[in-house]
Scaffold this motif. Structure first.
Motif, PDB file in Angstrom:
ATOM      1  N   MET A   1     -10.284   7.396   2.538  1.00  0.00           N
ATOM      2  CA  MET A   1     -11.111   7.493   3.747  1.00  0.00           C
ATOM      3  C   MET A   1     -11.139   6.187   4.531  1.00  0.00           C
ATOM      4  O   MET A   1     -12.173   5.791   5.075  1.00  0.00           O
ATOM      5  N   GLU A   2     -10.013   5.499   4.623  1.00  0.00           N
ATOM      6  CA  GLU A   2      -9.965   4.205   5.289  1.00  0.00           C
ATOM      7  C   GLU A   2     -10.257   4.317   6.778  1.00  0.00           C
ATOM      8  O   GLU A   2     -10.897   3.431   7.365  1.00  0.00           O
TER       9      GLU A   2
ATOM     10  N   LEU B   1     -12.190   6.517   8.277  1.00  0.00           N
ATOM     11  CA  LEU B   1     -13.634   6.728   8.442  1.00  0.00           C
ATOM     12  C   LEU B   1     -14.394   5.436   8.188  1.00  0.00           C
ATOM     13  O   LEU B   1     -15.327   5.093   8.930  1.00  0.00           O
ATOM     14  N   LYS B   2     -14.005   4.694   7.155  1.00  0.00           N
ATOM     15  CA  LYS B   2     -14.678   3.433   6.851  1.00  0.00           C
ATOM     16  C   LYS B   2     -14.569   2.465   8.027  1.00  0.00           C
ATOM     17  O   LYS B   2     -15.543   1.818   8.410  1.00  0.00           O
TER      18      LYS B   2
ATOM     19  N   LEU C   1     -17.391  16.339   9.552  1.00  0.00           N
ATOM     20  CA  LEU C   1     -16.379  16.228   8.503  1.00  0.00           C
ATOM     21  C   LEU C   1     -15.944  17.635   8.120  1.00  0.00           C
ATOM     22  O   LEU C   1     -16.725  18.415   7.582  1.00  0.00           O
TER      23      LEU C   1
ATOM     24  N   LYS D   1     -16.547  15.270   1.202  1.00  0.00           N
ATOM     25  CA  LYS D   1     -17.329  15.251   2.441  1.00  0.00           C
ATOM     26  C   LYS D   1     -18.784  14.868   2.165  1.00  0.00           C
ATOM     27  O   LYS D   1     -19.370  14.045   2.881  1.00  0.00           O
TER      28      LYS D   1
ATOM     29  N   ALA E   1     -19.059  11.273   1.299  1.00  0.00           N
ATOM     30  CA  ALA E   1     -18.913  10.437   2.494  1.00  0.00           C
ATOM     31  C   ALA E   1     -20.219  10.386   3.275  1.00  0.00           C
ATOM     32  O   ALA E   1     -20.598   9.335   3.801  1.00  0.00           O
TER      33      ALA E   1
ATOM     34  N   PHE F   1     -13.547  14.508  11.963  1.00  0.00           N
ATOM     35  CA  PHE F   1     -12.635  13.992  10.940  1.00  0.00           C
ATOM     36  C   PHE F   1     -12.177  15.132  10.031  1.00  0.00           C
ATOM     37  O   PHE F   1     -12.985  15.995   9.669  1.00  0.00           O
TER      38      PHE F   1
ATOM     39  N   VAL G   1     -10.838  16.059   6.392  1.00  0.00           N
ATOM     40  CA  VAL G   1     -10.789  15.566   5.011  1.00  0.00           C
ATOM     41  C   VAL G   1      -9.730  16.385   4.268  1.00  0.00           C
ATOM     42  O   VAL G   1      -9.974  17.523   3.869  1.00  0.00           O
TER      43      VAL G   1
ATOM     44  N   THR H   1      -4.569   7.333  -3.017  1.00  0.00           N
ATOM     45  CA  THR H   1      -6.012   7.619  -3.063  1.00  0.00           C
ATOM     46  C   THR H   1      -6.408   8.208  -4.409  1.00  0.00           C
ATOM     47  O   THR H   1      -7.477   7.892  -4.946  1.00  0.00           O
TER      48      THR H   1
ATOM     49  N   ARG I   1      -7.687  12.008  10.579  1.00  0.00           N
ATOM     50  CA  ARG I   1      -7.793  12.127   9.125  1.00  0.00           C
ATOM     51  C   ARG I   1      -8.617  10.971   8.585  1.00  0.00           C
ATOM     52  O   ARG I   1      -8.428   9.817   9.014  1.00  0.00           O
ATOM     53  N   VAL I   2      -9.471  11.271   7.631  1.00  0.00           N
ATOM     54  CA  VAL I   2     -10.327  10.228   7.083  1.00  0.00           C
ATOM     55  C   VAL I   2      -9.521   9.190   6.318  1.00  0.00           C
ATOM     56  O   VAL I   2      -9.966   8.084   6.146  1.00  0.00           O
TER      57      VAL I   2
END
Length: 495
Positions: free
Chosen positions: A242-243, A245-246, A273, A281, A284, A394, A396, A403, A494-495
């Motif tokens: 989830m880079e 999203l971060k 999400l 999800k 997150a 996003f 997921v 990952t 994409r997350v």
């Protein structure tokens, strides 16, 4: 001073009935005393325990004991009371199903439209009966500002120091600012209570005090119901992948917290999400609150629905209003499609729920960041997923090999299993098509198998558990392919 000015305007308009809702009775009485003195009128206070007394001269009796009973005091106000202000404390139970008392109150209001008598109904919560609603006005005490909250914190710190040999309360500017933000929406008395609780154990206000303050705030505001407080929020270190999203959240963190302000930039509103079940999800959503250091509230869409007409929409409106009182916060709406995608049998309730939610998303001003999660794209209305309602959508997807390795590291370390005993690359290859939840359950299953064999968890044991598992990507391959195609056609991030 602003409260005295605003209440004075209502009184000067000769409103005979004033509903003052507050948990701070002493502060409300002080305000009324100030307003009464400014207009050179007496203030009388009634309670069911003490009857009617004059409040501006040390609570002197204003008559005899017959004024203790609700009917007696209203009769007195109707027939013999002198001009002035009369505050009736906790009178709300007698206005529910007592037609005679309601009529007496109406008689008092109709006879005093010239402003001779002002009757103030003081209670934590009170709604006038329909017969009285147009004869009265609502008033609420203002909540403390940021500056006032800081002042209250300093006063409590000073009191603690006086009782502890002059020791100063320890804190830092960042934590103090976060504490102020989390205390918004509370009364002065409640702020003092929570600050006192944070200080008293160790003589400091630290970051570890913030979750406890939020829990206490949630209880004080009586938010239980379809809205629940999630006590365990995650750090993003506990979320594999989830880079994107971060990074997206980190960029917007300062603006949401009010630390960074730039022309033309509005506070982030929320995200959706969308993805496979077990893809992370929900994890997150918890991590967003953990990253931003704010409370996490979960809206149960299933609990919203009520068989009575209009109650479902009212439940939603009240929940959203309560979330605003807890702001800044993250509002997690899990499996949102289940609450807004109805059929002809629900008599349009789901459509009204959707309309209420969309209106709130478009108009809300308070810092409530929405994290909505969904599994079924076919049930999502286009009005919700268009840009503007939420900031970003996003997707997921299933975790890639890198990952999956990160997820194995998280769950192995969480269970105190030595990483050097496991080939992470081999585990990642064996778990192709697995979701994060399925990987975690494989680790848990390996622990049970090791317990049954009275041995340790080994690489071979974990690989055996992975081989036994039929991942969701295999069981529901066609549905997952449709989901991916839908996300690609709409260029979802994409997350």
């Amino acid at each position: 001073m602003q409260d005295a000015h605003d209440l004075g305007l209502i009184i000067d308009c000769r409103v005979p009935l004033i509903v003052l809702e507050s948990y701070e009775e002493a502060r409300a009485i002080d305000l009324l005393l100030r307003v009464a003195r400014q207009r050179d009128k007496p203030l009388f206070q009634w309670t069911v325990t003490d009857g009617l007394r004059r409040a501006d001269f040390g609570l002197q009796l204003a008559g005899n004991s017959q004024h203790v009973e609700p009917e007696a005091v209203l009769t007195f106000l109707k027939e013999r009371a002198e001009p002035g202000f009369y505050v009736l404390c906790d009178f709300h139970p007698w206005l529910q199903d007592e037609p005679k008392l309601t009529r007496l109150m109406k008689d008092i209001a109709l006879r005093n439209h010239g402003g001779q008598l002002s009757v103030i109904l003081l209670s934590h919560r009170l709604q006038l009966p329909p017969e009285l609603s147009r004869l009265g006005a609502q008033f609420s005490l203002s909540l403390p500002s940021d500056e006032q909250i800081v002042s209250l914190i300093r006063e409590e710190a000073k009191l603690w120091a006086q009782g502890n040999g002059g020791r100063k309360v320890k804190t830092d500017a960042t934590t103090l600012q976060m504490m102020v933000v989390n205390l918004k929406g509370l009364t002065q008395g409640e702020v003092r209570h929570l600050v006192r609780g944070a200080i008293v154990d160790d003589g400091a206000i630290t970051e570890s005090d913030l979750p406890e303050v939020n829990k206490a705030k949630f209880k004080l505001m009586d938010l239980e119901g379809v809205l629940s407080y999630e006590y365990d929020t995650e750090k993003f270190a506990g979320v594999g992948g989830m880079e994107n999203l971060k990074s997206w959240l980190e960029i917007r963190r300062g603006v949401f917290a009010g630390e960074s302000v730039a022309p033309g930039i509005s506070a982030p509103r929320g995200i959706l999400l969308l993805g496979v079940q077990g893809g992370g999800k929900s994890l997150a959503a918890k991590a967003v609150a953990g990253l931003w250091g704010v409370p996490l509230l979960r809206l149960d869409m299933g609990a919203l629905y009520n068989k009575f007409h209009g109650e479902t929409e009212r439940n939603l409106r009240e929940s959203l209003a309560l979330a605003e009182k807890m702001s800044p916060c993250v509002l997690w709406i899990d499996e949102i499609e289940k609450g807004i995608s109805g059929d002809s049998s629900d008599t349009g309730t789901s459509q009204r729920v959707l309309a209420t939610l969309l209106t709130w998303l478009a108009e809300k001003q308070s810092p409530v960041f929405v994290v909505a999660t969904a599994n079924d794209i076919s049930r999502l209305p286009p009005e919700l997923i268009r840009k503007g309602r939420l900031d970003e959508l996003f997707f997921v997807d299933l975790p890639d090999a890198e990952t999956r390795q990160a997820i194995f590291v998280i769950h192995l370390e969480k269970r105190q299993l030595a990483l050097e005993n496991f080939n992470l690359m081999e585990l990642a290859q064996a778990s192709e098509g697995f979701t994060g939840a399925e990987i975690e359950q494989a680790v848990v299953a390996a622990l049970y198998s090791a317990l049954a064999q009275q041995g340790d968890v080994s690489l071979s044991l974990l690989l055996a558990e992975l081989a036994k598992t039929s991942p969701l990507s295999l069981v529901m391959g066609e549905k997952l392919a449709q989901l991916r195609q839908w996300a690609e056609e709409r260029s979802l991030v994409r997350v």
